[in-house]
Write a protein that holds these residues in place. Structure first.
Motif, PDB file in Angstrom:
ATOM      1  N   GLY A  41       0.837  -1.195   0.000  1.00  0.00           N
ATOM      2  CA  GLY A  41       0.000   0.000   0.000  1.00  0.00           C
ATOM      3  C   GLY A  41       0.869   1.241   0.000  1.00  0.00           C
ATOM      4  O   GLY A  41       1.862   1.317  -0.730  1.00  0.00           O
ATOM      5  N   ILE A  42       0.541   2.222   0.831  1.00  0.00           N
ATOM      6  CA  ILE A  42       1.385   3.420   0.913  1.00  0.00           C
ATOM      7  C   ILE A  42       2.553   3.211   1.863  1.00  0.00           C
ATOM      8  O   ILE A  42       3.387   4.098   2.028  1.00  0.00           O
ATOM      9  N   GLY A  43       2.632   2.021   2.484  1.00  0.00           N
ATOM     10  CA  GLY A  43       3.670   1.791   3.476  1.00  0.00           C
ATOM     11  C   GLY A  43       3.287   2.380   4.818  1.00  0.00           C
ATOM     12  O   GLY A  43       2.125   2.711   5.074  1.00  0.00           O
ATOM     13  N   ARG A  44       4.284   2.514   5.683  1.00  0.00           N
ATOM     14  CA  ARG A  44       4.057   3.067   7.021  1.00  0.00           C
ATOM     15  C   ARG A  44       4.390   4.553   7.018  1.00  0.00           C
ATOM     16  O   ARG A  44       5.449   4.960   6.553  1.00  0.00           O
ATOM     17  N   VAL A  45       3.474   5.379   7.514  1.00  0.00           N
ATOM     18  CA  VAL A  45       3.732   6.818   7.608  1.00  0.00           C
ATOM     19  C   VAL A  45       4.737   7.056   8.737  1.00  0.00           C
ATOM     20  O   VAL A  45       4.489   6.708   9.884  1.00  0.00           O
ATOM     21  N   ILE A  46       5.888   7.634   8.394  1.00  0.00           N
ATOM     22  CA  ILE A  46       6.886   7.896   9.429  1.00  0.00           C
ATOM     23  C   ILE A  46       6.926   9.356   9.855  1.00  0.00           C
ATOM     24  O   ILE A  46       7.355   9.670  10.964  1.00  0.00           O
ATOM     25  N   SER A  47       6.483  10.271   8.981  1.00  0.00           N
ATOM     26  CA  SER A  47       6.480  11.687   9.352  1.00  0.00           C
ATOM     27  C   SER A  47       5.429  12.403   8.525  1.00  0.00           C
ATOM     28  O   SER A  47       5.293  12.138   7.319  1.00  0.00           O
ATOM     29  N   THR A  48       4.688  13.286   9.148  1.00  0.00           N
ATOM     30  CA  THR A  48       3.627  14.000   8.438  1.00  0.00           C
ATOM     31  C   THR A  48       3.511  15.415   8.973  1.00  0.00           C
ATOM     32  O   THR A  48       3.740  15.677  10.158  1.00  0.00           O
ATOM     33  N   GLY A  49       3.166  16.350   8.095  1.00  0.00           N
ATOM     34  CA  GLY A  49       3.002  17.733   8.497  1.00  0.00           C
ATOM     35  C   GLY A  49       4.286  18.344   9.013  1.00  0.00           C
ATOM     36  O   GLY A  49       5.372  18.056   8.524  1.00  0.00           O
ATOM     37  N   GLY A  50       4.163  19.211  10.013  1.00  0.00           N
ATOM     38  CA  GLY A  50       5.336  19.889  10.534  1.00  0.00           C
ATOM     39  C   GLY A  50       5.954  20.764   9.456  1.00  0.00           C
ATOM     40  O   GLY A  50       5.268  21.579   8.830  1.00  0.00           O
ATOM     41  N   ALA A  51       7.244  20.582   9.208  1.00  0.00           N
ATOM     42  CA  ALA A  51       7.937  21.370   8.190  1.00  0.00           C
ATOM     43  C   ALA A  51       7.706  20.836   6.784  1.00  0.00           C
ATOM     44  O   ALA A  51       8.066  21.503   5.806  1.00  0.00           O
ATOM     45  N   LEU A  52       7.100  19.649   6.649  1.00  0.00           N
ATOM     46  CA  LEU A  52       6.828  19.092   5.324  1.00  0.00           C
ATOM     47  C   LEU A  52       5.661  19.837   4.689  1.00  0.00           C
ATOM     48  O   LEU A  52       4.582  19.935   5.261  1.00  0.00           O
ATOM     49  N   ASN A  53       5.883  20.348   3.479  1.00  0.00           N
ATOM     50  CA  ASN A  53       4.876  21.165   2.812  1.00  0.00           C
ATOM     51  C   ASN A  53       4.904  20.853   1.321  1.00  0.00           C
ATOM     52  O   ASN A  53       5.516  21.555   0.532  1.00  0.00           O
ATOM     53  N   GLY A  54       4.268  19.735   0.958  1.00  0.00           N
ATOM     54  CA  GLY A  54       4.324  19.279  -0.422  1.00  0.00           C
ATOM     55  C   GLY A  54       5.708  18.785  -0.796  1.00  0.00           C
ATOM     56  O   GLY A  54       6.303  19.265  -1.763  1.00  0.00           O
TER      57      GLY A  54
END
Length: 382
Positions: free
Chosen positions: A293-306
């Motif tokens: 599938g998409i795998g395991r989410v390890i990091s989301t949001g925070g400084a990540l912006n697209g």
């Protein structure tokens, strides 16, 4: 799952896994954890290396790859860049770029290839529009993705292909079908006579979605068998190892979907999920026979912006560049965001739409990245 493989292909892959386990990893891949000073903390200066615009005027540099060995016209330490748009005179249309340029660290620019869509050695549905999917395999075989359009809009986007060029810039093979549908980014690892390509695809139902999110983006593992310096490597197996990634068409970016990919020493493939601003991890990427599938989410949001392009630091942290704000972000394999720097502030909002591909240099002390705002290659150094 989409799979076609010979027993010898799986044997070669098993040998590759064993090699990675004792430390023979691809350049820029390192240990998968541990506390250490963030790589970005040591880098503070952004400089322009050179323009990426070739003689035909192609724009919008996307793919970025640090060349690891001398072969033909390719020179170790130089940066290879692919262009996604055609020239301003022809409309600056996305999915129409046909050129690859090679840039030395000192700013010398040479055109490596200009690809004629009318004279390809095999099928490439829709033609040529070079994407971020770019790598160089042993022997100087260059593999670059094509997601073509006829008028620069997502309405005319077609499946495209992977183009295989020799070390002198001549297209020798096309790889199409079997799950390839809008190849958007790519990483690779090689061992003996085998290479594994990990390719994200962003056109599975996307155009029909008409701008709505469609959760059908995929990651393919394509096994290539090398046949020496004279014949291009040939695909012998294709497996869907990831699916269900969100994707959508976009009037500015053409399409937004899973982009950057990077493989660590443990065989985990990290994926930049651009739509949801997160990084996911697919374990056993070299050996799995089905999709995670998409795998395991390890990091989301925070400084990540697209997040778009992705690379690994020498110690195994994940570098991503944002499409939304011109920042580069460093994330550990466990998902902790440990550093962020703004490396482009042009436009409104600052830096939005300026970044795409990136590559850590061979010495592990600088990051090269394309600047789409100015159509140039820049570098982040000490």
């Amino acid at each position: 799952m989409r799979l076609r493989a010979s027993s010898s292909a799986w044997a070669a892959t098993a040998a590759l896994v064993a090699t990675l386990a004792v430390g023979a990893a691809p350049a820029a891949a390192g240990p998968a954890g541990g506390e250490h000073e963030p790589f970005l903390n040591r880098l503070n200066t952004v400089s322009t290396v050179a323009s990426t615009v070739p003689a035909n005027g192609d724009l919008n540099p996307y793919g970025t790859f640090a060349i690891r060995e001398n072969a033909g016209d390719l020179h170790r330490g130089n940066i290879l860049v692919s262009n996604f748009n055609n020239s301003q005179a022809l409309g600056n249309q996305q999915g129409r770029g046909t050129t690859l340029v090679q840039i030395s660290p000192h700013g010398k620019v040479t055109q490596f290839a200009q690809i004629d869509p009318a004279h390809l050695p095999g099928p490439c549905p829709g033609g040529v529009g070079l994407t971020t999917a770019l790598t160089v395999l042993p022997g100087g075989w260059v593999v670059v993705g094509s997601l073509p359009t006829t008028d620069g809009t997502s309405d005319t986007a077609q499946a495209g292909c992977l183009l295989v060029l020799d070390s002198h810039g001549t297209v020798r093979e096309t790889i199409s079908g079997d799950g390839i549908n809008g190849p958007w980014d790519m990483t690779a690892v090689s061992h003996d006579d085998c290479s594994e390509l990990f390719v994200t695809n962003v056109l599975n139902g996307t155009v029909a979605g008409g701008g709505n999110e469609v959760d059908q983006g995929t990651v393919l593992r394509i096994t290539l068998r090398h046949k020496g310096d004279k014949k291009p490597p040939h695909p012998v197996a294709t497996t869907v190892i990831g699916d269900g990634f969100p994707q959508r068409t976009d009037p500015q970016a053409l399409v937004v979907g899973p982009t950057g990919v990077a493989l660590d020493r443990e065989g985990t493939l990290f994926v930049a999920d651009t739509v949801r601003s997160r990084i996911t991890a697919i374990p056993r990427a070299l050996t799995r026979k089905d999709s995670d599938g998409i795998g395991r989410v390890i990091s989301t949001g925070g400084a990540l912006n697209g997040p778009l392009g992705m690379a690994l630091t020498p110690k195994g942290d994940i570098l991503t560049v944002n499409g939304g704000d011109g920042n580069i972000v460093e994330t550990t394999p466990k998902g902790k965001q440990v550093a962020v720097k703004q490396i482009n502030s042009e436009g409104t909002p600052p830096g939005a739409g300026a970044l795409f591909g990136l590559a850590v240099d061979l010495d592990g002390d600088a990051v090269y990245f394309v600047n789409d705002a100015d159509n140039e290659l820049d570098v982040l150094t000490r």
